[in-house]
Design a protein around this motif. Structure first.
Motif, PDB file in Angstrom:
ATOM      1  N   ALA A  21      47.408  33.636  47.333  1.00 30.11           N
ATOM      2  CA  ALA A  21      47.205  32.648  48.397  1.00 30.11           C
ATOM      3  C   ALA A  21      46.479  31.425  47.839  1.00 30.11           C
ATOM      4  CB  ALA A  21      46.417  33.263  49.550  1.00 30.11           C
ATOM      5  N   TRP A  22      45.434  31.656  47.023  1.00 31.14           N
ATOM      6  CA  TRP A  22      44.715  30.541  46.412  1.00 31.14           C
ATOM      7  C   TRP A  22      45.609  29.763  45.458  1.00 31.14           C
ATOM      8  CZ3 TRP A  22      39.298  32.949  44.863  1.00 31.14           C
ATOM      9  CH2 TRP A  22      38.564  33.203  46.042  1.00 31.14           C
TER      10      TRP A  22
ATOM     11  N   LYS B 266      39.305  27.254  43.154  1.00 31.09           N
ATOM     12  CA  LYS B 266      39.946  28.507  43.575  1.00 31.09           C
ATOM     13  C   LYS B 266      41.292  28.700  42.895  1.00 31.09           C
ATOM     14  CE  LYS B 266      37.698  29.303  48.028  1.00 31.09           C
ATOM     15  NZ  LYS B 266      37.793  29.168  49.508  1.00 31.09           N
ATOM     16  N   GLY B 267      42.067  27.638  42.784  1.00 31.67           N
ATOM     17  CA  GLY B 267      43.358  27.742  42.108  1.00 31.67           C
ATOM     18  C   GLY B 267      43.198  28.060  40.644  1.00 31.67           C
TER      19      GLY B 267
ATOM     20  N   TYR C  79      36.446  38.374  43.331  1.00 26.57           N
ATOM     21  CA  TYR C  79      36.540  37.228  44.224  1.00 26.57           C
ATOM     22  C   TYR C  79      36.966  37.686  45.614  1.00 26.57           C
ATOM     23  CZ  TYR C  79      36.035  34.184  40.181  1.00 26.57           C
ATOM     24  OH  TYR C  79      35.545  33.544  39.076  1.00 26.57           O
ATOM     25  N   GLY C  80      36.459  36.995  46.627  1.00 28.38           N
ATOM     26  CA  GLY C  80      36.806  37.331  48.002  1.00 28.38           C
ATOM     27  C   GLY C  80      36.424  36.194  48.927  1.00 28.38           C
ATOM     28  N   MET C  81      36.758  36.313  50.206  1.00 26.80           N
ATOM     29  CA  MET C  81      36.357  35.340  51.213  1.00 26.80           C
ATOM     30  C   MET C  81      35.027  35.794  51.800  1.00 26.80           C
ATOM     31  SD  MET C  81      38.736  33.136  50.982  1.00 26.80           S
ATOM     32  CE  MET C  81      38.340  32.085  52.383  1.00 26.80           C
TER      33      MET C  81
ATOM     34  N   GLY D 214      28.398  42.923  50.162  1.00 28.15           N
ATOM     35  CA  GLY D 214      29.818  43.233  50.043  1.00 28.15           C
ATOM     36  C   GLY D 214      30.354  43.114  48.635  1.00 28.15           C
ATOM     37  N   ARG D 215      29.498  42.693  47.685  1.00 29.60           N
ATOM     38  CA  ARG D 215      29.862  42.557  46.272  1.00 29.60           C
ATOM     39  C   ARG D 215      31.122  41.696  46.110  1.00 29.60           C
ATOM     40  NH1 ARG D 215      27.293  45.555  42.775  1.00 29.60           N
ATOM     41  NH2 ARG D 215      29.034  45.535  41.303  1.00 29.60           N
ATOM     42  N   ALA D 216      31.042  40.471  46.660  1.00 30.21           N
ATOM     43  CA  ALA D 216      32.161  39.538  46.564  1.00 30.21           C
ATOM     44  C   ALA D 216      31.619  38.131  46.358  1.00 30.21           C
ATOM     45  CB  ALA D 216      33.017  39.589  47.831  1.00 30.21           C
ATOM     46  N   ALA D 217      32.411  37.295  45.686  1.00 34.38           N
ATOM     47  CA  ALA D 217      32.042  35.906  45.453  1.00 34.38           C
ATOM     48  C   ALA D 217      33.217  35.008  45.813  1.00 34.38           C
ATOM     49  CB  ALA D 217      31.646  35.690  43.990  1.00 34.38           C
ATOM     50  N   GLU D 218      32.920  33.929  46.535  1.00 36.98           N
ATOM     51  CA  GLU D 218      33.944  32.948  46.889  1.00 36.98           C
ATOM     52  C   GLU D 218      33.598  31.623  46.226  1.00 36.98           C
ATOM     53  OE1 GLU D 218      35.823  30.544  50.730  1.00 36.98           O
ATOM     54  OE2 GLU D 218      34.482  32.258  51.061  1.00 36.98           O
TER      55      GLU D 218
END
Length: 320
Positions: A201-202, A173-174, A142-144, A163-167
């Protein structure tokens, strides 16, 4: 008042039949459908990534209602139309922290690693999702994600392929953060500092919702324990040291009780049905010549044929 009591009883009844947590991913999906998400197809929160409604199809599958969430296919129409079961923490990620994966990949872990099998079949880590988004998310952390635009119509989940990330969308998110904390804590996994910072943060920004509490209670009825990051028993902070209470060896098996097969019909509820976790075939003690030939490591016992079938097993073809 009577209607309220009956409704509450109906909600509890699906859980009473579950004698033990699921042992395989195949069994996991059936249990998740029948005992966790059975009434969530048209709920406000919808499936994981886009909030879409769906209809059930088959033992554990489903069909996505695009109109319910404004979903638009990115590239895989067939996969977009179907419900798939997403591991919130991908099997690739937790598998790569197991020696068995290094020696032979996922198949090797499933065959020989009881801790991997426990992780793969952990109901807390499973959620129905749009198949296309599940596939696009792949094994990304997970990422922004910035600048992705609208990839799936009105669905707000974003995937950064380069970038191999999923938001995921804000609404979950929580939940995804607290499930991730649970998995890393329970199975003694190592999380990067960057991932810890993002997820904590989430966790703060998106508190536990009523549905998340209800989901936790439903899963706890099957699994025998809660997610302590949902119940506030534990709090993840930077540098948190996982407890690792899910490290088991071997995973407990459903051991058949000694039975007297004299004059007992193959449909009797007192008969121990022997399942094979590898083939997902079950054998009756009477009329099935392979009943006592299932390898001990693959044995799983059921109290009835109906229970075996509900878990995704089918009767052996050589049964008379």
């Amino acid at each position: 008042m009577k209607k309220v009591l009956l409704a509450a009883l109906a909600l509890l009844l699906p859980f009473t039949a579950q004698a033990a947590p699921p042992f395989t991913f195949t069994e996991d999906k059936v249990v998740a459908k029948q005992k966790i998400y059975f009434d969530q197809t048209n709920s406000t929160q919808g499936e994981l990534y886009c909030g879409c409604h769906w209809t059930w199809a088959g033992k554990s599958g489903g069909r996505i209602d695009f109109a319910s969430c404004g979903y638009q296919t990115r590239s895989q129409q067939n996969r977009a139309e179907r419900v798939e079961w997403e591991h919130i923490v991908p099997a690739w990620i937790f598998g790569h922290q197991r020696q068995g994966w290094q020696n032979g990949g996922r198949k090797n872990c499933v065959a020989d690693d009881p801790v991997f099998r426990a992780m793969e079949a952990d109901l807390y880590n499973l959620y129905p999702s749009v198949g296309e988004v599940n596939g696009d998310r792949s094994n990304f952390q997970y990422g922004m994600v910035a600048g992705a635009g609208s990839q799936y119509g009105q669905c707000n989940t974003k995937v950064d392929f380069a970038g191999r990330a999923a938001e995921p969308r804000d609404e979950v998110k929580g939940l995804t953060a607290r499930v991730t904390f649970y998995m890393y804590d329970r199975y003694n996994l190592s999380m990067s500092r960057q991932q810890q910072q993002l997820l904590t943060a989430w966790d703060k920004q998106f508190p536990v919702t009523p549905w998340e509490k209800e989901r936790d209670n439903r899963i706890a009825t099957v699994m025998g324990h809660h997610n302590p990051f949902v119940t506030d028993e534990r709090k993840w902070t930077l540098g948190y040291k996982p407890v690792g209470e899910g490290i088991v060896s071997p995973i407990p098996t459903r051991t058949p009780q000694p039975i007297n097969t004299t004059n007992v019909s193959s449909t009797s509820s007192s008969v121990a049905i022997m399942g094979n976790k590898s083939s997902h075939i079950y054998h009756l003690p009477v009329g099935c010549p392979s009943y006592d030939k299932v390898s001990p490591k693959n044995q799983v016992a059921f109290g009835s044929e109906a229970e075996a079938q509900a878990a995704g097993y089918r009767k052996a073809g050589n049964c008379k």
